[in-house]
Write a protein that holds these residues in place. Sequence first.
Motif, PDB file in Angstrom:
ATOM      1  N   CYS A 175       1.001   5.730  -0.702  1.00  0.00           N
ATOM      2  CA  CYS A 175       0.222   6.962  -0.799  1.00  0.00           C
ATOM      3  C   CYS A 175       0.513   7.655  -2.130  1.00  0.00           C
ATOM      4  O   CYS A 175      -0.259   7.545  -3.077  1.00  0.00           O
ATOM      5  CB  CYS A 175       0.553   7.881   0.377  1.00  0.00           C
ATOM      6  SG  CYS A 175      -0.441   9.375   0.415  1.00  0.00           S
ATOM      7  N   ASP A 176       1.647   8.350  -2.236  1.00  0.00           N
ATOM      8  CA  ASP A 176       1.916   9.159  -3.426  1.00  0.00           C
ATOM      9  C   ASP A 176       3.116   8.695  -4.246  1.00  0.00           C
ATOM     10  O   ASP A 176       3.449   9.313  -5.249  1.00  0.00           O
ATOM     11  CB  ASP A 176       2.170  10.620  -3.004  1.00  0.00           C
ATOM     12  CG  ASP A 176       0.939  11.265  -2.416  1.00  0.00           C
ATOM     13  OD1 ASP A 176      -0.170  10.943  -2.852  1.00  0.00           O
ATOM     14  OD2 ASP A 176       1.089  12.104  -1.507  1.00  0.00           O
ATOM     15  N   ALA A 191      -5.788   1.119  -9.625  1.00  0.00           N
ATOM     16  CA  ALA A 191      -5.319   0.147  -8.623  1.00  0.00           C
ATOM     17  C   ALA A 191      -6.158  -1.123  -8.778  1.00  0.00           C
ATOM     18  O   ALA A 191      -7.319  -1.064  -9.179  1.00  0.00           O
ATOM     19  CB  ALA A 191      -5.458   0.707  -7.212  1.00  0.00           C
ATOM     20  N   LEU A 245       0.848  -1.193   0.000  1.00  0.00           N
ATOM     21  CA  LEU A 245       0.000   0.000   0.000  1.00  0.00           C
ATOM     22  C   LEU A 245       0.884   1.243   0.000  1.00  0.00           C
ATOM     23  O   LEU A 245       1.806   1.358   0.816  1.00  0.00           O
ATOM     24  CB  LEU A 245      -0.909   0.011   1.224  1.00  0.00           C
ATOM     25  CG  LEU A 245      -1.842  -1.183   1.404  1.00  0.00           C
ATOM     26  CD1 LEU A 245      -2.680  -1.007   2.666  1.00  0.00           C
ATOM     27  CD2 LEU A 245      -2.747  -1.364   0.194  1.00  0.00           C
ATOM     28  N   VAL A 272      -1.027  -1.049  -4.435  1.00  0.00           N
ATOM     29  CA  VAL A 272      -2.267  -0.272  -4.405  1.00  0.00           C
ATOM     30  C   VAL A 272      -1.911   1.146  -3.976  1.00  0.00           C
ATOM     31  O   VAL A 272      -1.661   1.403  -2.798  1.00  0.00           O
ATOM     32  CB  VAL A 272      -3.301  -0.884  -3.443  1.00  0.00           C
ATOM     33  CG1 VAL A 272      -4.520   0.042  -3.314  1.00  0.00           C
ATOM     34  CG2 VAL A 272      -3.740  -2.257  -3.942  1.00  0.00           C
ATOM     35  N   PRO A 273      -1.848   2.080  -4.934  1.00  0.00           N
ATOM     36  CA  PRO A 273      -1.570   3.474  -4.584  1.00  0.00           C
ATOM     37  C   PRO A 273      -2.846   4.201  -4.193  1.00  0.00           C
ATOM     38  O   PRO A 273      -3.958   3.713  -4.431  1.00  0.00           O
ATOM     39  CB  PRO A 273      -0.982   4.035  -5.876  1.00  0.00           C
ATOM     40  CG  PRO A 273      -1.623   3.222  -6.955  1.00  0.00           C
ATOM     41  CD  PRO A 273      -1.916   1.861  -6.373  1.00  0.00           C
ATOM     42  N   ALA A 274      -2.691   5.382  -3.613  1.00  0.00           N
ATOM     43  CA  ALA A 274      -3.848   6.157  -3.165  1.00  0.00           C
ATOM     44  C   ALA A 274      -4.546   6.877  -4.302  1.00  0.00           C
ATOM     45  O   ALA A 274      -5.664   7.349  -4.134  1.00  0.00           O
ATOM     46  CB  ALA A 274      -3.415   7.171  -2.103  1.00  0.00           C
ATOM     47  N   HIS A 275      -3.896   6.977  -5.467  1.00  0.00           N
ATOM     48  CA  HIS A 275      -4.451   7.755  -6.568  1.00  0.00           C
ATOM     49  C   HIS A 275      -4.510   6.931  -7.859  1.00  0.00           C
ATOM     50  O   HIS A 275      -3.665   6.077  -8.105  1.00  0.00           O
ATOM     51  CB  HIS A 275      -3.606   9.011  -6.824  1.00  0.00           C
ATOM     52  CG  HIS A 275      -3.447   9.878  -5.616  1.00  0.00           C
ATOM     53  ND1 HIS A 275      -4.483  10.581  -5.056  1.00  0.00           N
ATOM     54  CD2 HIS A 275      -2.363  10.153  -4.851  1.00  0.00           C
ATOM     55  CE1 HIS A 275      -4.063  11.262  -4.015  1.00  0.00           C
ATOM     56  NE2 HIS A 275      -2.771  11.012  -3.858  1.00  0.00           N
ATOM     57  N   LEU A 280       2.287   5.617  -9.291  1.00  0.00           N
ATOM     58  CA  LEU A 280       0.915   5.571  -9.795  1.00  0.00           C
ATOM     59  C   LEU A 280       0.894   4.958 -11.176  1.00  0.00           C
ATOM     60  O   LEU A 280       1.911   4.821 -11.851  1.00  0.00           O
ATOM     61  CB  LEU A 280       0.297   6.966  -9.827  1.00  0.00           C
ATOM     62  CG  LEU A 280       0.939   7.993 -10.764  1.00  0.00           C
ATOM     63  CD1 LEU A 280       0.341   7.931 -12.174  1.00  0.00           C
ATOM     64  CD2 LEU A 280       0.781   9.391 -10.216  1.00  0.00           C
TER      65      LEU A 280
END
Length: 225
Positions: free
Chosen positions: A6-7, A155, A4, A149-152, A10
């Motif tokens: 965040c930034d 995914a 996992l 799995v990125p936050a943006h 992507l």
Amino acid sequence: KTLLLCDAVLSVTEEPPPILTSDPEYVRALLFHARDDPLELVADTAANRRKGWRRIVLLFNFFIPGATQADIGLKPLLALDPTFELGWGGWQPFTWRAASEEASFARYSANGRPTLLPIIQIILNRGVADGSLRRWVSTVQRWDFERVVPAHLDAPIALGPAQFAEPFDFARDGGNEVRFCDEDVALLREAEKGPLSFSVGTTALGPLTGAECALGNSNPRIVSA
């Protein structure tokens, strides 16, 4: 086994994520951005959903992409209609060039090949000279995972430790080249030298530079009508 993030990394393709097509409010947002005229009610088709998604991605990444011209004057405000059913009064300060936006998105997406947000690459330059970025990437590569799995954006991404380092190759290669169109990163490059210079770390890699795509045909990026 899933990593996992965040930034940091992507991926994006031309199809909007299922969450955006499964909720009427999100579909409305896609159609809002697919307009070519302020009060246009575009048909809810797969092509228009992709068009709206493409524009959202380019705006999200580049703020004023090379395929647009932004009007910061009164004209967009005078065209507002509070009854417009897609919301925001039909506010539309951007004029898009269709062929240019498609070319821009194609370079940005690269069929979903993982990359970095351009503004994140600027920030990560702070960790190049002292080796902290390299050490972090090496640490992550020692972990056991088969998807990210990125936050943006899209995914999950099918990405393992061996491929994880590729988006960070700019640090190893000694330059801030990106695969995106140069016209797209121009605003960020100007901001690095100007209003955001106080927050940008010193780097020997130079400013962001991309491929010349002739997106704007030498038209000004910003007008005031």
